[in-house]
Design a protein around this motif. Structure first.
Motif, PDB file in Angstrom:
ATOM      1  N   GLU A   1     -59.370 -31.740  53.257  1.00 20.60           N
ATOM      2  CA  GLU A   1     -58.090 -31.293  53.518  1.00 20.60           C
ATOM      3  C   GLU A   1     -58.200 -29.782  53.289  1.00 20.60           C
ATOM      4  OE1 GLU A   1     -55.881 -32.191  49.183  1.00 20.60           O
ATOM      5  OE2 GLU A   1     -55.226 -33.290  50.835  1.00 20.60           O
ATOM      6  N   GLY A   2     -57.227 -28.982  53.717  1.00 20.68           N
ATOM      7  CA  GLY A   2     -57.193 -27.549  53.860  1.00 20.68           C
ATOM      8  C   GLY A   2     -56.547 -27.108  52.463  1.00 20.68           C
ATOM      9  N   LYS A   3     -56.288 -25.917  52.295  1.00 11.19           N
ATOM     10  CA  LYS A   3     -55.270 -25.133  51.016  1.00 11.19           C
ATOM     11  C   LYS A   3     -54.104 -25.913  51.111  1.00 11.19           C
ATOM     12  CE  LYS A   3     -58.175 -21.040  51.162  1.00 11.19           C
ATOM     13  NZ  LYS A   3     -58.037 -19.429  51.200  1.00 11.19           N
ATOM     14  N   ALA A   4     -53.317 -25.915  51.961  1.00  8.82           N
ATOM     15  CA  ALA A   4     -52.073 -26.429  51.963  1.00  8.82           C
ATOM     16  C   ALA A   4     -51.793 -27.995  52.200  1.00  8.82           C
ATOM     17  CB  ALA A   4     -51.109 -25.612  53.061  1.00  8.82           C
ATOM     18  N   GLY A   5     -52.931 -28.618  52.142  1.00  8.02           N
ATOM     19  CA  GLY A   5     -52.880 -29.851  52.154  1.00  8.02           C
ATOM     20  C   GLY A   5     -53.140 -30.313  53.748  1.00  8.02           C
ATOM     21  N   GLU A   6     -53.177 -29.498  54.698  1.00  6.77           N
ATOM     22  CA  GLU A   6     -53.438 -30.230  55.889  1.00  6.77           C
ATOM     23  C   GLU A   6     -54.875 -30.581  56.195  1.00  6.77           C
ATOM     24  OE1 GLU A   6     -55.136 -26.113  56.099  1.00  6.77           O
ATOM     25  OE2 GLU A   6     -53.315 -27.283  55.008  1.00  6.77           O
ATOM     26  N   ARG A   7     -55.009 -31.426  57.116  1.00  7.70           N
ATOM     27  CA  ARG A   7     -56.195 -32.171  57.519  1.00  7.70           C
ATOM     28  C   ARG A   7     -57.232 -31.042  57.876  1.00  7.70           C
ATOM     29  NH1 ARG A   7     -57.071 -37.594  61.179  1.00  7.70           N
ATOM     30  NH2 ARG A   7     -59.393 -37.927  60.678  1.00  7.70           N
ATOM     31  N   ALA A   8     -58.433 -30.881  57.333  1.00  2.79           N
ATOM     32  CA  ALA A   8     -59.393 -29.793  57.769  1.00  2.79           C
ATOM     33  C   ALA A   8     -60.496 -30.416  58.543  1.00  2.79           C
ATOM     34  CB  ALA A   8     -60.051 -29.242  56.514  1.00  2.79           C
ATOM     35  N   LYS A   9     -61.179 -29.831  59.213  1.00  2.00           N
ATOM     36  CA  LYS A   9     -62.279 -30.155  59.976  1.00  2.00           C
ATOM     37  C   LYS A   9     -63.685 -30.256  58.903  1.00  2.00           C
ATOM     38  CE  LYS A   9     -65.331 -29.242  63.844  1.00  2.00           C
ATOM     39  NZ  LYS A   9     -65.609 -28.272  65.075  1.00  2.00           N
TER      40      LYS A   9
END
Length: 980
Positions: A359-367
């Protein structure tokens, strides 16, 4: 006349030895007579004290005085020094026969007695003045009044003969005007002679004992072994599973994070690394370059101890690049709640890693995806040894490799025997007309060089055909990738040798032998350096790798392995040794930072183990367990504690020795777990010190008791040591080479086990001279002989008839054994069995540990320790070396006198039949003929009984003069009169 008293008037002393560490002493005199002890007051810091004190003793039987002696000892009172340390130092002794003491009414004068040594190594000088006489009861009262009236009468009270108490003061000094005049020799001290200066120089230059057994703040150090009761084998659910294989240590909880690989990362370059964060701790993987898929591979494990966990979440971050992290290199992360993590307890299988979407910094799904596994475990986990530990977060670079636990196997050592028989057709140059060749052979393997003696010159052989028939011994290790070089050389002049030929043989081509059967010899052509064998010169050699010996690399007194080199000669194991290295406490600091980076090394047989390094802790906790096979119970395991000096980049990169512990397996009960805190005792120039305590758990288990007991009947060393024994000098030289070989091999391991560690564990310098060790061995011998001395004193007490009832009982028992000699051996063995069973309840409950008193470390002087720590050859100045040489000469002189006395007695025995003294030999032959007739005519029982009764006769029937047989023996000639 009433009951008599013995009065010992202690007048004064002169020229005593300083013992208080400040060039002086606080002496007092202790007198013992018929088990009664009295002592004077100590004189504070006075080498020429004056006491004038009267010590009174009861005389039980005046007629028995000729068989009594008065023992006078002079001591330094440590308590009078104001150091808060009790005890005393020996200043000298005198033994005075009571036969010459004047009777009541006879005049007595002060006498001067030179002080004698107590043992071979005592440094004593000076004299004591005493006035000894007997007095009646009335005279004693008069003496009491003269010494201060009735008020001081209590000070003259004498204890019963059986008392062992030593009163602090017996009588007050006489009042002014009544002083006993000081002898002329004590009024003006004479100049000290040279011999006294030589014997006193070490203690005057360094008079203070190196160790009073005190630690910081003047408190006495505790050098004892302490029993501990740790919680071994874990607790709760994991106790049962792990107790069978990891039950000698306390279980330590760890959080393990295994970062395996990543894929499909969105990076600006081809490199990426992972970062594991738990609270304030952060571990970083190495940088990985994408290959193929794209796929980044790390496969690294991070371990966080339970006491360092101050967060409820562990995070795994992936960052771009291999350099320092920045705010813009973030790729993705994973987070795990610690309350949801599984627990793994061996022997459960390892936890399988899984792919997780980041996941990314804001909690979103990252690649990108990351393969990890996270679990709670203990130090029994397989990943523990190779994991990055949170306690070692400050260690970087090459130091990371030196903090991990490892198991080492020492190289397999062999004895190489090179038998140089002879040589033929040597070309011997004759540079000097008339010079006779001095030809010898030299063998070399690596840095080991051994030479033969000069060739034997036989009448029927030419100088070009020398003969040696000598064995050259070397230590070699597998794999055999070296060469043995044999050269024949001629001593042309002092310091110059000319090579007449040489030969090189690979070790791998040498035959191995397992017994004493000699291998086949062979002639080998010599090469003079031109690449060809000129003039047919050759050497006759017999080469073999002797596998029937045990190659000693440890001191024989505490060896850990006694098996032969060849595996075919090994015997089945008799047990299993399990060692749990729990931790240490109070370690000595060796770094300026005020902390220690400690690790342990344990050595038993060829297996060496090294624990991990606990960084920045003086109370490290290792809790690591190791196992060894035991082939002989009479062996010793050695455990050493070291401070890791290879963590930084500075020099020198050496490990500091803190201390070590030795445990002999035969002193352990089978299947019992010993948990003790062993004191780490080390010697410094300042004396014996405690460098901390090492907490261990030890268990020695045996599956077959019959094999264990049978091991006690086997020879200690392999058969070859008795069939074809090595010389003592050879064994010492070969042990030195074995230690060098083992140290060189273990230094090349990764991480290396330093040479200083190997030499310390193997007691590399134990063969060098040490005054302290010599004293310790001397007093060990005295302790062993003390039993015989006690028996002799008991027999002498029975002969003296001081206790008539005991003497009569002994005579009855003696006559009973004379009449029934068949009872002697059964009674002796039954007595020893009863004594052994009685002492079972007093058996030692703890394994032995290093003893400062037995090692004579608590009374060693600074100069003696400085001599022990000196290099070889010495690095001290000429004056110090001269003083030590003179001291060694004085000790050697006393040893020389003892050896000479023993030789004298043996030569007197030889002179009985040598006719060197014809009259003495004639008398001895007449005695032998009469004794032969007597022993033929009279039964042995009668003769033995008569002899015993004659020896045990009461004192009133004894003659004070020596017996005729002893007088005859002392008159026999010796070879002492033929010495220069």
């Amino acid at each position: 006349m009433g009951k008599e008293k013995l009065v010992v008037e202690v007048v004064a002393a002169r020229n005593l030895m300083p013992k208080d560490g400040q060039g002086s002493s606080s002496p007092y005199v202790e007198v013992e007579f018929e088990h009664q002890r009295r002592r004077t007051r100590p004189k504070h810091k006075n080498l020429n004290p004056v006491w004038n004190e009267h010590l009174l003793f009861d005389v039980s039987d005046p007629d028995d005085l000729p068989y009594r002696a008065i023992d006078v000892g002079v001591y330094n009172d440590r308590g009078a020094e104001g150091r808060g340390v009790g005890g005393r130092n020996f200043l000298g002794k005198v033994r005075i026969p009571a036969s010459g003491v004047p009777a009541p009414g006879e005049e007595a004068v002060p006498q001067l007695f030179p002080l004698e040594r107590r043992s071979l190594f005592s440094h004593i000088r000076g004299e004591v003045s005493l006035k000894i006489y007997r007095t009646a009861i009335d005279s004693e009262r008069a003496l009491t009044k003269a010494d201060g009236g009735g008020g001081n009468k209590q000070q003259h009270a004498v204890a019963p003969p059986t008392t062992k108490q030593i009163p602090s003061a017996v009588v007050t000094p006489p009042p002014p005007g009544k002083q006993t005049p000081l002898p002329a020799r004590l009024q003006d001290p004479a100049p000290t002679d040279v011999k006294s200066v030589v014997l006193a120089a070490p203690e005057e230059a360094y008079p203070m004992p190196a160790s009073f057994g005190c630690g910081r703040g003047g408190r006495t150090q505790d050098f004892t072994l302490k029993e501990t009761r740790p919680l071994l084998g874990g607790d709760g659910a994991d106790r049962d599973k792990a107790s069978s294989t990891y039950d000698l240590v306390e279980h330590m909880q760890y959080l393990y994070v295994r970062v395996v690989r990543a894929r499909d990362l969105q990076t600006g370059g081809c490199e990426a690394h992972a970062e594991v964060k738990l609270g304030n701790y952060r571990g970083v993987t190495r940088s990985s370059t994408a290959a193929g898929a794209p796929l980044w591979h790390w496969d690294q494990v991070f371990a966080f101890s339970k006491d360092s966990i101050h967060s409820s979440v562990v995070e795994v971050l992936v960052r771009d690049g291999g350099g320092p992290t920045t705010k813009d290199d973030f790729i993705g992360r994973l987070s795990f709640d610690l309350g949801e993590l599984p627990r793994r307890v061996p022997p459960d299988s390892t936890l399988a890693p899984q792919w997780y979407r980041m996941e990314g910094k804001a909690g979103e799904r990252a690649k990108g995806e990351l393969m990890v596994s996270v679990w709670f475990g203990t130090q029994a986990d397989e990943a523990f040894a190779e994991a990055w530990h949170s306690r070692a977060a400050g260690v970087h670079g090459d130091g990371l490799g030196s903090i991990k636990s490892k198991v080492y196997v020492a190289p397999k050592l062999w004895y190489l025997r090179v038998s140089v028989v002879e040589a033929q057709d040597l070309v011997v140059p004759c540079a000097v007309p008339g010079r006779f060749p001095e030809i010898f052979a030299k063998g070399q393997v690596g840095r080991q060089v051994v030479r033969t003696r000069f060739a034997a010159l036989l009448p029927n052989r030419a100088p070009s055909n020398p003969t040696w028939n000598e064995d050259l011994m070397f230590v070699v290790a597998e794999p055999f990738d070296d060469l043995v070089l044999v050269s024949v050389e001629d001593r042309v002049s002092p310091g110059r040798d000319e090579v007449l030929g040489r030969v090189a043989v690979p070790l791998s081509a040498i035959e191995r032998r397992l017994d004493d059967k000699p291998v086949a010899s062979r002639w080998i052509a010599l090469d003079r350096g031109q690449g060809s064998s000129r003039f047919g010169s050759r050497v006759h050699l017999r080469l073999s790798l002797d596998g029937g010996y045990h190659v000693l690399d440890e001191a024989a007194a505490h060896s850990s392995d006694l098996r032969s080199t060849a595996r075919q000669l090994w015997i089945p194991r008799v047990g299993i040794l399990e060692l749990g290295i729990l931790g240490a406490s109070g370690l000595a600091l060796s770094k300026a930072s005020g902390t220690a980076d400690a690790f342990c090394v344990a050595k038993y047989g060829p297996k060496w183990v090294r624990t991990r390094t606990v960084v920045d802790s003086v109370c490290p906790q290792w809790n690591e367990q190791y196992t060894w096979e035991v082939f002989d119970p009479c062996t010793t395991i050695t455990i050493g504690v070291f401070d890791n000096g290879r963590l930084g980049c500075g020099t020198p990169r050496v490990d500091v020795c803190i201390g070590k512990v030795r445990i002999r397996l035969s002193t352990l009960e089978t299947d019992r777990v010993y948990t003790h805190a062993h004191p780490l005792l080390v010697l410094h120039l300042s004396g014996a010190r405690k460098a901390g305590e090492l907490h261990l758990a030890v268990r020695f288990s045996c599956a077959d008791a019959a094999s264990m007991l049978h091991a006690y009947a086997r020879p200690l060393l392999p058969k070859m040591h008795y069939v074809d024994p090595l010389l003592v000098g050879q064994v010492e030289r070969l042990r030195f080479q074995a230690v060098e070989t083992v140290a060189a091999r273990l230094c090349r391991a990764e991480p290396p086990l330093g040479r200083e560690v190997v030499e310390y564990m193997l007691d590399h310098g134990s063969h060098l001279w040490s005054m302290r060790r010599s004293k310790a061995n001397f007093f060990r011998l005295v302790s062993v002989l003390s039993g015989l001395v006690a028996v002799g004193r008991s027999i002498e007490l029975l002969r003296s008839w001081r206790r008539p009832v005991h003497s009569v009982i002994f005579i009855i028992a003696y006559l009973l054994f004379i009449l029934l000699p068949e009872l002697i051996l059964p009674t002796s063995f039954l007595t020893m069995a009863v004594i052994g069973l009685w002492r079972y309840r007093l058996r030692p409950r703890h394994p032995p540990h290093m003893d400062t008193r037995l090692s004579y470390a608590d009374a060693a002087y600074v100069d003696e320790l400085d001599e022990e720590f000196d290099t070889f050859p010495t690095s001290r100045g000429p004056e110090v070396v001269r003083m030590r040489y003179d001291r060694l000469r004085s000790v050697g002189g006393r040893v020389q006198t003892v050896v000479g006395d023993m030789a004298t007695q043996g030569e007197r025995v030889q002179a009985l039949l040598s006719w060197r003294d014809p009259r003495a030999t004639f008398l001895f032959l007449m005695f032998c003929l009469m004794a032969a007739v007597l022993f033929y005519a009279v039964p042995m029982k009668v003769l033995a009984g008569a002899w015993g009764l004659y020896v045990l006769r009461p004192p009133s029937f004894k003659n004070r003069l020596p017996s005729p047989l002893m007088s005859f023996f002392r008159r026999l000639p010796t070879k002492a009169d033929s010495l220069l």
